[in-house]
Scaffold this motif. Structure first.
Motif, PDB file in Angstrom:
ATOM      1  N   VAL B  22       1.029  -1.293   0.092  1.00 49.08           N
ATOM      2  CA  VAL B  22      -0.027   0.051  -0.023  1.00 49.08           C
ATOM      3  C   VAL B  22       0.937   1.313  -0.041  1.00 49.08           C
ATOM      4  CG1 VAL B  22      -1.901  -1.270   1.135  1.00 49.08           C
ATOM      5  CG2 VAL B  22      -0.204  -0.114   2.567  1.00 49.08           C
ATOM      6  N   ALA B  23       0.467   2.477  -0.496  1.00 51.01           N
ATOM      7  CA  ALA B  23       1.343   3.472  -0.412  1.00 51.01           C
ATOM      8  C   ALA B  23       0.604   4.794   0.193  1.00 51.01           C
ATOM      9  CB  ALA B  23       1.728   3.713  -1.816  1.00 51.01           C
ATOM     10  N   VAL B  24       1.367   5.545   0.601  1.00 51.50           N
ATOM     11  CA  VAL B  24       0.597   6.923   1.257  1.00 51.50           C
ATOM     12  C   VAL B  24       0.381   7.653   0.162  1.00 51.50           C
ATOM     13  CG1 VAL B  24       1.557   8.926   2.048  1.00 51.50           C
ATOM     14  CG2 VAL B  24       2.124   6.954   3.444  1.00 51.50           C
ATOM     15  N   GLY B  25      -0.944   8.293  -0.017  1.00 50.52           N
ATOM     16  CA  GLY B  25      -1.396   9.135  -1.053  1.00 50.52           C
ATOM     17  C   GLY B  25      -2.273   8.045  -1.997  1.00 50.52           C
ATOM     18  N   GLN B  26      -2.294   6.762  -1.598  1.00 55.66           N
ATOM     19  CA  GLN B  26      -3.156   5.907  -2.539  1.00 55.66           C
ATOM     20  C   GLN B  26      -4.299   5.663  -1.743  1.00 55.66           C
ATOM     21  OE1 GLN B  26      -2.599   5.203  -5.720  1.00 55.66           O
ATOM     22  NE2 GLN B  26      -0.971   6.548  -5.494  1.00 55.66           N
TER      23      GLN B  26
END
Lengths: 259, 201
Positions: B22-26
């Motif tokens: 998972v990614a920050v901003g997603q």
């Protein structure tokens, strides 16, 4: 390490030991005396119960490295641990780097020139570690030794030389690291590169800890790592430990800003 | 030489990442788990609220550091009092350390005085893998629009010592304060530390 263990068992080193759960820690000295103005070598010995491990300077996805803090007489200073090559310890998909069995972590001790012969230096190592099998148990120990200061270092422990010989060598290869999409690529150049089988990055937040893809071309070896999920900015350089079978090297490469 | 190298690269087995990214901003991926009271809970039911995810294993000494000191319970209480949803997730596989059923989870909550919204059971590890949870604790903060805004460690000092808590930056209260004030998140990722999550083999 087996040869070291045999030599260790045959002598009575100067030591202070603590037996916590699953690992016994003790503090050893290479020589029987400290010489003013010279570097003396000490070592933390970790004797693990089978299947239990402690961690390398970069423990990987979980865990904590063994940490040493020192109480020393005035003017003395202790340097960083010279970490032996760890092994990969995988628990499921999680990747860790650490040590099992009987391992020595050497530490240099700088003895001041003003240290007076025929006195005794009281040295205390405060050790904190995490010993794990699947579950983890934090431990700590204060290990003390008293070493005489003398103009001569006295007997050297042969097992120490053997341990030193097994440490990763400093590599003289040229190389560089670069960010390529979601990969960190390390290129090493040299006509004498060994058959590299694995590599571990010492710095955190740079790569994910799975084994890199390794490819060879002419006088180069390319190591391609997955970028860490916690990568933010490229560092000026990265330190890696590179393995070819039982042999290991420490190498530092600059990080180039553009591939 | 280039062709040989290309062929060599093709034959190298690319191990698929076992832990998803998972990614920050997603957008934070939705999931459904059963809580300690047997009720089905989904991330999507909390849309419009800030959600904190906390990976937990009652037997891990790092979790013990933050519960034994009262740090985790205080953060849970402060957050939920401000309308934040706090979900504690246990991804220990059946038979592995920390694996507990609903009754044992409720007993643990009562014993430590935990103040989360719900304690969710993930024995198959599917949500742990979905989020790439690798340690206990491991923290994620999702904003009101369902976007991931923080992932990583609970604080800045990696240790099992309770004494380090007061000296460390506590990331969750910091992120929540910044989100509440409409400010940018100053620390969006910090490496997680703790025991490895006890996934099944």
């Amino acid at each position: 390490m087996r040869s070291v263990l045999v030599l260790l068992l045959s002598i009575t080193p100067l030591l202070a030991a603590a037996d916590d759960e699953h690992v016994m820690v003790s503090l050893l000295s290479e020589h029987s005396a400290l010489v003013p103005g010279k570097t003396a070598w000490l070592a933390l010995r970790l004797q693990h119960e089978p299947h239990w491990h402690t961690y390398w300077i970069n423990p990987g996805d979980s865990g904590l490295p063994t940490k040493l803090a020192w109480q020393l007489p005035p003017g003395y200073s202790a340097g960083d641990v010279a970490w032996p090559a760890p092994q990969r310890i995988d628990v499921g998909e999680l990747q860790n780097f650490g040590y099992e069995g009987d391992v020595l972590l050497p530490v240099p001790l700088e003895v001041p020139g003003e240290a007076k012969p025929d006195t005794t230096a009281h040295i205390v190592a405060q050790v904190k570690y995490l010993v794990c099998r699947e579950e983890c148990i934090p431990g700590k120990a204060d290990l003390a030794i008293d070493l005489p200061v003398s103009s001569a270092a006295g007997a050297a422990a042969k097992w120490f030389e053997a341990a030193r010989a097994e440490l990763p060598q400093a590599a003289k290869w040229q190389g560089d690291a670069s960010l390529r999409g979601d990969k960190i690529e390390v290129a090493l150049h040299g006509a004498d590169l060994p058959p590299i089988s694995d590599a571990y990055v010492m710095d955190r937040k740079i790569v994910n800890y799975a084994r890199p893809q390794i490819s060879r071309a002419a006088d180069a070896v390319i190591l391609s790592f997955a970028k860490s999920d916690y990568f933010t900015v490229a560092p000026p350089q990265i330190d890696l430990l590179v393995r070819a079978g039982a042999h290991a090297w420490n190498v530092r490469v600059p990080f180039s800003s553009s591939p | 030489m280039k062709r040989v190298l290309f062929a060599l690269l093709l034959t190298l087995v690319l191990a698929a990442p076992a832990l998803a990214k998972v990614a920050v901003g997603q957008p934070a991926p939705d999931f459904t788990l059963t809580d300690s009271n047997g009720k089905s809970r989904s991330l999507s039911e909390f849309k419009g609220k800030i959600v904190v995810l906390e990976w937990n294993n009652p037997e891990c000494p790092f979790v013990g550091k933050h519960y034994g000191s009262g740090n985790m319970q205080k953060q849970q209480g402060d957050a939920t009092a401000a309308g934040v949803i706090w979900l504690t997730i246990n991804s220990s596989a059946t038979g592995k350390q920390g694996d507990i059923d609903g009754a044992a989870a409720n007993a643990y909550i009562a014993k430590v005085g935990a103040r989360q919204t719900a304690y969710l059971l993930d024995p198959t590890g599917q949500v742990g893998h979905l989020y790439g949870a690798r340690t206990t604790p491991h923290m994620f903060v999702i904003d009101k629009a369902g976007v991931l805004r923080y992932m990583g460690g609970i604080d800045s000092i990696k240790s099992t010592d309770k004494d380090d808590i007061a000296k460390a930056t506590q990331y969750i209260p910091q992120v929540l304060a910044e989100l509440g004030a409409g400010k940018p998140v100053s620390v969006a990722t910090a490496e997680p530390y703790g025991c490895g999550v006890k996934y099944g083999s």
